[in-house]
Enzyme design. Structure first.
Site, PDB file in Angstrom:
ATOM      1  N   LYS A 147       0.857  -1.186   0.000  1.00 30.01           N
ATOM      2  CA  LYS A 147       0.000   0.000   0.000  1.00 30.01           C
ATOM      3  C   LYS A 147       0.897   1.242   0.000  1.00 30.01           C
ATOM      4  O   LYS A 147       1.934   1.194   0.640  1.00 30.01           O
ATOM      5  CB  LYS A 147      -0.858  -0.085   1.249  1.00 30.01           C
ATOM      6  CG  LYS A 147      -1.595   1.163   1.647  1.00 30.01           C
ATOM      7  CD  LYS A 147      -2.372   0.929   2.930  1.00 30.01           C
ATOM      8  CE  LYS A 147      -2.923   2.229   3.423  1.00 30.01           C
ATOM      9  NZ  LYS A 147      -2.269   2.832   4.561  1.00 30.01           N
TER      10      LYS A 147
ATOM     11  N   ASP B 100      -3.725  -4.924   1.067  1.00 36.06           N
ATOM     12  CA  ASP B 100      -4.396  -4.114   2.073  1.00 36.06           C
ATOM     13  C   ASP B 100      -4.338  -5.010   3.296  1.00 36.06           C
ATOM     14  O   ASP B 100      -5.061  -6.016   3.366  1.00 36.06           O
ATOM     15  CB  ASP B 100      -5.855  -3.829   1.678  1.00 36.06           C
ATOM     16  CG  ASP B 100      -6.556  -2.997   2.744  1.00 36.06           C
ATOM     17  OD1 ASP B 100      -6.319  -3.253   3.941  1.00 36.06           O
ATOM     18  OD2 ASP B 100      -7.337  -2.106   2.397  1.00 36.06           O
ATOM     19  N   HIS B 101      -3.462  -4.696   4.244  1.00 31.04           N
ATOM     20  CA  HIS B 101      -3.187  -5.698   5.284  1.00 31.04           C
ATOM     21  C   HIS B 101      -4.415  -6.022   6.143  1.00 31.04           C
ATOM     22  O   HIS B 101      -4.471  -7.073   6.769  1.00 31.04           O
ATOM     23  CB  HIS B 101      -1.970  -5.306   6.152  1.00 31.04           C
ATOM     24  CG  HIS B 101      -2.262  -4.286   7.211  1.00 31.04           C
ATOM     25  ND1 HIS B 101      -2.272  -2.941   6.973  1.00 31.04           N
ATOM     26  CD2 HIS B 101      -2.548  -4.414   8.531  1.00 31.04           C
ATOM     27  CE1 HIS B 101      -2.560  -2.295   8.094  1.00 31.04           C
ATOM     28  NE2 HIS B 101      -2.731  -3.160   9.061  1.00 31.04           N
TER      29      HIS B 101
ATOM     30  N   LYS C  30      -6.485  -9.834   8.229  1.00 35.38           N
ATOM     31  CA  LYS C  30      -6.951  -9.994   9.613  1.00 35.38           C
ATOM     32  C   LYS C  30      -8.100 -10.981   9.655  1.00 35.38           C
ATOM     33  O   LYS C  30      -9.067 -10.855   8.908  1.00 35.38           O
ATOM     34  CB  LYS C  30      -7.419  -8.638  10.184  1.00 35.38           C
ATOM     35  CG  LYS C  30      -6.296  -7.621  10.368  1.00 35.38           C
ATOM     36  CD  LYS C  30      -6.838  -6.339  11.003  1.00 35.38           C
ATOM     37  CE  LYS C  30      -5.822  -5.213  10.931  1.00 35.38           C
ATOM     38  NZ  LYS C  30      -5.097  -4.938  12.155  1.00 35.38           N
TER      39      LYS C  30
ATOM     40  N   GLU D  56      -7.618   5.487  16.758  1.00 40.99           N
ATOM     41  CA  GLU D  56      -6.350   5.134  17.384  1.00 40.99           C
ATOM     42  C   GLU D  56      -6.043   6.170  18.456  1.00 40.99           C
ATOM     43  O   GLU D  56      -6.461   7.325  18.350  1.00 40.99           O
ATOM     44  CB  GLU D  56      -5.221   5.155  16.344  1.00 40.99           C
ATOM     45  CG  GLU D  56      -5.364   4.103  15.270  1.00 40.99           C
ATOM     46  CD  GLU D  56      -4.268   4.213  14.200  1.00 40.99           C
ATOM     47  OE1 GLU D  56      -3.424   3.315  14.150  1.00 40.99           O
ATOM     48  OE2 GLU D  56      -4.263   5.181  13.435  1.00 40.99           O
TER      49      GLU D  56
ATOM     50  N   ASP E 265      -5.109   7.632   4.017  1.00 38.52           N
ATOM     51  CA  ASP E 265      -4.325   6.643   4.763  1.00 38.52           C
ATOM     52  C   ASP E 265      -5.197   5.466   5.213  1.00 38.52           C
ATOM     53  O   ASP E 265      -4.781   4.317   5.137  1.00 38.52           O
ATOM     54  CB  ASP E 265      -3.693   7.332   5.984  1.00 38.52           C
ATOM     55  CG  ASP E 265      -2.745   6.414   6.748  1.00 38.52           C
ATOM     56  OD1 ASP E 265      -2.005   5.655   6.093  1.00 38.52           O
ATOM     57  OD2 ASP E 265      -2.725   6.464   7.993  1.00 38.52           O
TER      58      ASP E 265
ATOM     59  N   HIS F   5      -8.420   0.573   4.152  1.00 38.07           N
ATOM     60  CA  HIS F   5      -8.900  -0.410   5.131  1.00 38.07           C
ATOM     61  C   HIS F   5     -10.391  -0.278   5.441  1.00 38.07           C
ATOM     62  O   HIS F   5     -11.104  -1.271   5.562  1.00 38.07           O
ATOM     63  CB  HIS F   5      -8.115  -0.266   6.441  1.00 38.07           C
ATOM     64  CG  HIS F   5      -6.629  -0.196   6.258  1.00 38.07           C
ATOM     65  ND1 HIS F   5      -5.957  -0.967   5.341  1.00 38.07           N
ATOM     66  CD2 HIS F   5      -5.676   0.548   6.882  1.00 38.07           C
ATOM     67  CE1 HIS F   5      -4.652  -0.691   5.419  1.00 38.07           C
ATOM     68  NE2 HIS F   5      -4.460   0.222   6.330  1.00 38.07           N
TER      69      HIS F   5
HETATM   70  C1  BG6 Z   1      -1.683   1.699   8.118  1.00 39.77           C
HETATM   71  C2  BG6 Z   1      -1.732   3.209   8.248  1.00 39.77           C
HETATM   72  O1  BG6 Z   1      -2.036   1.297   6.833  1.00 39.77           O
HETATM   73  O2  BG6 Z   1      -2.581   1.127   9.063  1.00 39.77           O
HETATM   74  C3  BG6 Z   1      -1.426   3.640   9.669  1.00 39.77           C
HETATM   75  O3  BG6 Z   1      -0.789   3.772   7.345  1.00 39.77           O
HETATM   76  C4  BG6 Z   1      -2.335   2.940  10.654  1.00 39.77           C
HETATM   77  O4  BG6 Z   1      -1.550   5.049   9.805  1.00 39.77           O
HETATM   78  C5  BG6 Z   1      -2.296   1.437  10.409  1.00 39.77           C
HETATM   79  O5  BG6 Z   1      -1.903   3.241  11.974  1.00 39.77           O
HETATM   80  C6  BG6 Z   1      -3.318   0.731  11.288  1.00 39.77           C
HETATM   81  O6  BG6 Z   1      -3.140  -0.652  11.162  1.00 39.77           O
HETATM   82  P1  BG6 Z   1      -3.558  -1.621  12.349  1.00 39.77           P
HETATM   83  O7  BG6 Z   1      -3.374  -2.999  11.783  1.00 39.77           O
HETATM   84  O8  BG6 Z   1      -2.630  -1.319  13.490  1.00 39.77           O
HETATM   85  O9  BG6 Z   1      -4.971  -1.286  12.675  1.00 39.77           O
END
Ligand code: BG6
Length: 494
Positions: free
Chosen positions: A151, A180-181, A185, A219, A238, A243
């Site tokens: 990404k 898209d990580h 999940k 967050e 972002d 996501h």
């Molecule tokens: C990333 C963003 O893709 O995802 C970050 O660039 C964000 O800003 C993060 O903090 C959140 O990922 P996760 O898995 O910790 O929810």
């Protein structure tokens, strides 16, 4: 169990970068601990510096030590470390990719199915693909060749299209794995299953019963040392563009024709393309942005975004909320409120669904909520009204609360799942180009309008709740931001 993975070589570009150190190497090692890597998997790190193999393997050990503080099985470690090799690819060397090809042509060491993981700067995605192709390293004949693109895939629709055009000169869609990580999940993968494997959920999952849906990621962390990146990106691009829209797609999609990668991706593409474009001429009713100012997180004073950035004029948002409508029979008229923020009072990702008013209303506030917790707690929770035992006719809200994850379950990291899928050739949890494009098409007009609007941005003190002014996007007076499911009585924002 190794899931019938072909013998293959994973070629990691950017192998000494943060992602590789924190996620990829520890993730691959965990897969080895779980017995999920094929015996003949090899990992070739590609980096700019010249590093000898012993030093590189020692470095990998330090990555694992940092992650597995309680220690690990030394036998698996020996097996894992022997899988690892290093290749220096100095950017100044015009012959670098021929040398890479020569290294990989050692078939005794390196299986010829090749997966390239590009953990490099986004501007380098296309040039690396081109250089690989120029020396014949993307050509599929007897062996497969796959490329993982981290990404972001572009920074807007035109740049995503340009990147796509550049890489599809050399790659077929089936060879491209766009990350898209969040899709790695388990909690996200569960949305589709939970929705469609339960008779009690599917019939009420529509505009006849649902008042609105909120998809939230907040967050407590700030932008940290990523100020430069963040100021050229903002919360909307972002998190929401990627996501959160993927979470929305899984929440709103129709039943896929089957669970094949094509089936799942087709259903997601369809719903993403059905989201109504956001009307920029009345943007203020549909989109809200804000920035965190100095405040307190967990009792500690923290600076505001503009101070961290050192630029008082930035209008880049650390809080973004959108109201979306999906133009299909299932969702006609149901607002989807999606939002993300840094430095809010709680760190929580969840889908909150509020149902319409019941035929009998004892208290004004009585409404059913169904909440799917993504993180930190993976759970499903239903709030229903129930009589308070006693002589009077009074009700209260009670909660049916179930964990989607038990303590005894495997805690597989998103990257572990995605790396395994990559080796298996299963791209269902990777983005199709049409998804990336639909997501950019939706947010681009808002990004542009916000960038052009230089009026000071709303501020919210770090550690606070949603800015009051964000409520402007609600369709109805009785709608409000739904908070964490863990906080009991502390869950509403009014
Ligand atoms: C990333 C963003 O893709 O995802 C970050 O660039 C964000 O800003 C993060 O903090 C959140 O990922 P996760 O898995 O910790 O929810």
């Amino acid at each position: 169990m190794t899931n019938n993975i072909d013998p293959c070589t994973l070629v990691l570009f950017g192998a000494s970068g943060n992602l590789a150190r924190v996620k990829l190497y520890p993730g691959l090692f965990r897969l080895d601990l779980l017995g999920r890597l094929p015996a003949d998997l090899k990992i070739l790190a590609v980096g700019r510096q010249v590093v000898d193999l012993d030093a590189w393997r020692a470095d990998i050990k330090s990555m694992l030590d940092a992650k597995f503080k309680k220690g690990y099985d030394p036998q698996v470690f020996e097996r894992f470390i022997a899988r690892n090799f290093y290749h220096a690819n100095p950017p100044t060397d015009p012959d670098a990719f021929n040398k890479l090809k020569a290294t990989l042509s050692d078939t005794q060491t390196f299986p010829q199915n090749l997966a390239y993981f590009l953990s490099v700067r986004p501007v380098d995605f296309a040039p690396v693909v081109e250089s690989l192709a120029n020396v014949g390293l993307t050509q599929e004949d007897k062996y497969w060749r796959r490329v993982v693109i981290e990404k972001p895939f572009g920074t807007d629709l035109p740049s995503a299209k340009a990147l796509q055009a550049a890489i599809t000169k050399h790659l077929k869609e089936s060879q491209i794995y766009r990350i898209d990580h969040y899709l790695g999940k388990s909690a996200l993968q569960n949305i589709l299953l939970q929705r469609f494997t339960n008779t009690v959920l599917e019939p009420i999952w529509n505009n006849q019963y649902i008042d609105h849906v909120q998809i939230t990621n907040t967050e407590m962390l700030g932008v940290g040392d990523r100020t430069q990146f963040y100021d050229s990106t903002g919360a909307l691009r972002d998190m929401l563009q990627s996501h959160i829209l993927q979470t929305l797609a899984l929440t709103a999609m129709e039943l896929p024709k089957d669970l094949s990668p094509e089936g799942v991706r087709d259903a997601k593409i369809k719903v993403l393309e059905q989201i109504r474009p956001i009307p920029v001429n009345e943007l203020e009713k549909h989109a809200f942005r804000a920035q965190y100012s100095a405040g307190e997180i967990n009792g500690e004073k923290v600076p505001g975004y503009l101070e961290e950035l050192g630029n008082p004029d930035s209008v880049v948002e650390t809080y973004a909320a959108l109201k979306l409508f999906i133009d299909n029979p299932r969702w006609q008229g149901v607002p989807f409120y999606i939002r993300t923020a840094k430095r809010l009072h709680e760190a929580d990702t969840r889908i909150s669904i509020r149902f319409k008013k019941a035929p009998l209303q004892i208290n004004d506030q009585d409404q059913n909520w169904l909440i799917i917790g993504i993180q930190p707690r993976e759970c499903i929770k239903l709030e229903i009204q129930s009589k308070i035992p006693g002589l009077d006719v009074q009700t209260r809200t009670i909660q049916l609360d179930a964990a989607n994850r038990l303590d005894s379950d495997d805690s597989v990291d998103a990257y572990e799942a995605l790396l395994l899928n990559l080796m298996q050739g299963d791209n269902s949890n990777y983005l199709h180009i049409s998804e990336a494009e639909a997501q950019w098409r939706l947010v681009d007009p808002v990004v542009k309008a916000w960038a052009e609007d230089k009026r000071p941005v709303h501020q919210y003190p770090a550690g606070s709740r949603d800015p009051e002014a964000s409520k402007v996007i609600f369709e109805h007076q009785d709608q409000f931001w739904r908070y964490s499911i863990a906080l009991g009585g502390d869950k509403y924002s009014h």
